[in-house]
Write a protein that holds these residues in place. Structure first.
Motif, short mmCIF file in Angstrom:
data_model
loop_
_atom_site.label_atom_id
_atom_site.label_comp_id
_atom_site.label_asym_id
_atom_site.label_seq_id
_atom_site.Cartn_x
_atom_site.Cartn_y
_atom_site.Cartn_z
N ASN A 122 26.72 -2.55 29.77
CA ASN A 122 27.61 -1.39 29.35
C ASN A 122 27.97 -0.45 30.49
OD1 ASN A 122 29.19 -0.29 27.29
ND2 ASN A 122 27.78 1.47 26.83
N ILE A 123 28.22 -1.12 31.76
CA ILE A 123 28.77 -0.23 32.94
C ILE A 123 30.14 0.21 32.46
CG2 ILE A 123 28.88 -0.15 35.39
CD1 ILE A 123 25.97 -0.50 34.50
N VAL A 124 30.58 1.39 32.81
CA VAL A 124 31.94 1.96 32.93
C VAL A 124 32.44 1.89 34.10
CG1 VAL A 124 33.49 3.72 31.96
CG2 VAL A 124 31.43 3.22 30.77
N PHE A 125 33.69 1.44 34.35
CA PHE A 125 34.36 1.56 35.77
C PHE A 125 35.41 2.43 35.66
CE2 PHE A 125 32.65 -2.71 35.69
CZ PHE A 125 32.27 -2.97 37.04
N ASP A 126 35.41 3.51 36.27
CA ASP A 126 36.39 4.59 36.25
C ASP A 126 37.52 4.23 37.33
OD1 ASP A 126 34.77 6.26 34.51
OD2 ASP A 126 33.49 6.83 36.31
N ILE A 127 38.66 4.13 36.82
CA ILE A 127 39.80 3.69 37.72
C ILE A 127 40.89 4.47 37.86
CG2 ILE A 127 41.59 1.54 37.74
CD1 ILE A 127 38.57 0.55 37.79
N GLY A 128 41.41 4.47 38.82
CA GLY A 128 42.73 5.38 39.32
C GLY A 128 43.72 4.69 39.83
N LEU A 129 44.58 4.39 38.84
CA LEU A 129 45.72 3.53 39.12
C LEU A 129 46.54 3.85 40.07
CD1 LEU A 129 46.83 2.72 35.26
CD2 LEU A 129 45.30 1.36 36.97
N THR A 130 47.09 5.00 40.20
CA THR A 130 47.88 5.68 41.16
C THR A 130 47.42 5.53 42.71
OG1 THR A 130 49.25 7.05 39.69
CG2 THR A 130 49.34 7.61 42.12
N SER A 131 46.06 6.14 42.52
CA SER A 131 45.17 5.96 43.86
C SER A 131 45.06 4.59 44.37
CB SER A 131 43.74 6.62 43.42
OG SER A 131 42.78 6.40 44.53
N ASN A 132 44.68 3.86 43.41
CA ASN A 132 44.80 2.44 43.93
C ASN A 132 45.86 1.87 44.57
OD1 ASN A 132 42.64 1.24 41.12
ND2 ASN A 132 42.07 2.35 43.13
N HIS A 133 46.93 2.16 43.90
CA HIS A 133 48.55 1.64 44.31
C HIS A 133 48.81 2.39 45.75
CE1 HIS A 133 52.50 0.32 44.09
NE2 HIS A 133 52.95 1.48 44.26
N LEU A 134 48.69 3.67 45.67
CA LEU A 134 49.20 4.26 46.78
C LEU A 134 48.26 4.02 48.38
CD1 LEU A 134 50.38 7.74 45.50
CD2 LEU A 134 51.87 5.92 46.16
N THR A 135 47.00 3.87 47.96
CA THR A 135 45.87 3.34 48.97
C THR A 135 46.04 1.97 49.39
OG1 THR A 135 44.23 3.22 47.65
CG2 THR A 135 44.54 5.25 48.47
N GLY A 136 46.95 1.10 48.59
CA GLY A 136 47.00 -0.22 48.96
C GLY A 136 45.84 -1.20 48.60
N VAL A 137 44.96 -0.60 47.61
CA VAL A 137 44.03 -1.38 47.03
C VAL A 137 44.49 -2.26 45.99
CG1 VAL A 137 42.02 -0.99 45.54
CG2 VAL A 137 42.28 0.43 47.33
N ALA A 138 45.46 -2.11 45.31
CA ALA A 138 46.15 -3.01 44.02
C ALA A 138 47.44 -2.34 43.83
CB ALA A 138 45.24 -2.69 42.86
N ASP A 139 48.25 -3.46 43.73
CA ASP A 139 49.76 -3.30 43.21
C ASP A 139 49.48 -2.91 41.67
OD1 ASP A 139 52.67 -3.34 43.68
OD2 ASP A 139 52.18 -4.95 42.10
N ILE A 140 50.52 -2.08 41.27
CA ILE A 140 50.56 -1.71 39.84
C ILE A 140 50.74 -2.91 38.96
CG2 ILE A 140 51.76 -0.18 37.98
CD1 ILE A 140 49.94 1.68 39.58
N LYS A 141 51.70 -3.57 39.18
CA LYS A 141 52.14 -4.78 38.38
C LYS A 141 51.31 -5.77 38.38
CE LYS A 141 56.53 -3.83 37.39
NZ LYS A 141 57.06 -3.19 36.16
N ASN A 142 50.38 -5.94 39.37
CA ASN A 142 49.27 -6.87 39.36
C ASN A 142 47.89 -6.34 39.50
OD1 ASN A 142 51.01 -9.26 39.53
ND2 ASN A 142 51.60 -8.44 41.61
N HIS A 143 47.63 -5.05 38.77
CA HIS A 143 46.38 -4.47 39.11
C HIS A 143 45.44 -5.12 38.23
CE1 HIS A 143 43.51 -1.21 38.92
NE2 HIS A 143 44.07 -0.58 39.77
N PRO A 144 44.09 -5.23 38.63
CA PRO A 144 43.06 -5.94 37.98
C PRO A 144 42.51 -5.40 37.05
CG PRO A 144 42.21 -5.02 40.05
CD PRO A 144 43.97 -5.04 40.19
N ILE A 145 42.91 -4.35 36.49
CA ILE A 145 42.27 -3.57 35.48
C ILE A 145 42.64 -4.58 34.15
CG2 ILE A 145 44.44 -2.19 34.87
CD1 ILE A 145 42.28 -0.07 34.03
#
Length: 108
Positions: free
Chosen positions: A37-60
């Protein structure tokens, strides 16, 4: 880094991981996170703007589909010029998460 996420869950016994998208590279780790029951805190915009993940293909979406508990946050709203409501709009409109799934994420 996958090893950092794995170590945090396995060795440090955390119950929350900020970001943690690397877990999507290890199905067994995702299952462990789900089972514990681990919770992952995700910041979509942060991930996108830092190049970690593209919004359209985000792993969330992949994480949700594999039963991971996720929450949505802004990471740093001033730096990334976002608000929580914008993050949920991205989740729904860009990533394709249903209103029902969004409600579950809010409950997390």
């Amino acid at each position: 880094n996958l090893n950092n996420v794995k170590s945090a869950i396995r060795d440090l016994k955390v119950d929350r991981v900020c970001h943690g998208l690397a877990c999507t590279n290890d199905i067994d780790l995702m299952k462990m996170a789900k089972d514990q029951n681990i919770v992952f805190d995700i910041g979509l915009t942060s991930n996108h703007l830092t190049g970690v993940a593209d919004i359209k293909n985000h792993p969330i979406k992949f994480m949700i589909d594999h039963g991971c508990n996720v929450t949505i946050g802004t990471d740093d709203p001033v730096v990334f010029n976002t608000q929580l409501c914008k993050e949920y709009l991205l989740l729904e409109n860009e990533i394709g998460i249903s209103k029902k799934e969004c409600a579950k994420i809010m409950d997390n």
